[in-house]
Enzyme design. Sequence first.
Site, PDB file in Angstrom:
ATOM      1  N   TYR A   1      16.758 -13.481  22.490  1.00 25.93           N
ATOM      2  CA  TYR A   1      16.803 -12.865  21.169  1.00 25.93           C
ATOM      3  C   TYR A   1      18.243 -12.763  20.683  1.00 25.93           C
ATOM      4  O   TYR A   1      19.058 -12.031  21.246  1.00 25.93           O
ATOM      5  CB  TYR A   1      16.166 -11.473  21.230  1.00 25.93           C
TER       6      TYR A   1
ATOM      7  N   TYR B   1      15.118 -16.753  11.371  1.00 27.79           N
ATOM      8  CA  TYR B   1      14.843 -15.437  11.919  1.00 27.79           C
ATOM      9  C   TYR B   1      13.412 -15.052  11.594  1.00 27.79           C
ATOM     10  O   TYR B   1      13.123 -14.516  10.526  1.00 27.79           O
ATOM     11  CB  TYR B   1      15.828 -14.431  11.323  1.00 27.79           C
TER      12      TYR B   1
END
Lengths: 385, 137
Positions: free
Chosen positions: A289, A339
């Site tokens: 992440y 994203y």
Amino acid sequence: MWSLRDKYAIAGIGWTDFSKKSGRTVRSLASEACLKAIADAGLEAADIDGVISFHFNDSAPAMAVATELGLDNAGYAVDYLSGGNAANLITLAATAAIEAGLARNVLCFRAMNGRSGFRLGGGRDLSAHGITQYTAPFGWITYPQAMAMWCRRHIIKYGTAPEQLGEIAVTFRENATRNPRAMQRQPITMADYLDSRMIVEPFRMLDICLETDGACAVLITGTERARDMKKKPVYIMGGAYGGGPDQGEDLFDAIRWPDQSHNFAKYIADDLWRSAGVTQRDVDFAEIYDCFTYSVIMALEGLGFCKEGEGGAYVQGGRIARGGELPLNTAGGLLSEGYIHGLNHVIEAVQQLRGEAGPRQVPDARIGLTTAGAMTCGSAMILRN
Amino acid sequence: MTYAKPLPVPDPESAPFWEGTRRHKLLIQQCGNCGRNRFPPTTFCSHCRSDAVRWLEASGRGKVFSWIVVRHPVPKDVYASDVPYVVAIIELDEGVRIVSNIVECDPSDVRAETPVRVIFRDVTDSVTLPLFVPASS
């Protein structure tokens, strides 16, 4: 501890274009990604009996998508009010639901108009009620500002250098050049990184992830069922979710966190590796992440790829590049691909393990890691083919 | 001129804190049972779960635990005239952390462990914010 090793698999994946302006509703994006995941698995709408999503009220609820697509048997529909920490939580939750007999084939999705609609980066809501009354009045209101405060702790304690953060940005961009999905495909150099505009010291523009309109979906089912589906299954070997003490109410409230030089990863590491029965050395690639460059460093340290404080040195020397010892974020990550709140990392991991990654394929990839979350709590999965 | 930045909205737990700043006092909670200091204010102690509470006047002194320098204003219209500004997590001498701005100081002069002390700024007729300046100034 999650203990369903190899009992559940990812049988289908789907995604939309990643863009700055989709011109569509979020529900429409979610539905497209889900339809593609269903088709990818070779299933029909009637086969789907569960739908799970996560969002901050910036997405379509699970039942809205089930309704649009006529998933009439999807009685199990759950929405997690969660951020990027949940991208693997929802897949693990799907396995738990199936194990409990609540569903058999579960769609997991995340959708957003993260650029043209509600922008998660923050700073548009200037209210200071609740927990933000202690932070917003001082102009601490955006996600980059929150994570920059964390990054500073690592710099204070370990002397982490801009060139080390820059290595992450440059490497992931290089990976994105081979990814037709990626929003940013122009290569950058370290000089480009160092020259990029300082946004919130110590973060430059290139330390910060993209804002994206798009959606991703994955389909989870039992291993035995998955073997009969259209694509080779990607098995869920291990997973973990959790965090540390004093998490606070929101990311700005995590000032009581022991030290912002580390994140949730160190607290879930033991459970993660034990649940999968493998170690760091067994992992062929990782999708970590990367809402910011710094979150990658904390995850690598916390999960034991290197010692605490050594993440900056670890990412240097080509180790995390496509041909390196541990290829990271092979699609370009949240920094360069897009994203979708981390769910796109799962898409990429599945493609790698299926051997469908094309020019960005990691040779002989057998085991991959995905992580989700940057701060006090998060989730991770270990997948295999 | 209307004050354009976020203003704290007190609630039953925080009202004593903001009333304190109005009187130029930095108040933090102390558990009435186990004596642990805490900030931000809550109803129950996370250590012993008691709801007994005392409000303690902090000395206003502490050290920089972490900080950022905001250079890109968000939103632009509200913060354009403030950048660059420093937001810091300050560890007070009482052992709790608080978020604030460090003012009257060049951003490049802020360091980890810089000793700071509180000052109070009456930003509106009803709100006073606790800000911090280098203790040496």
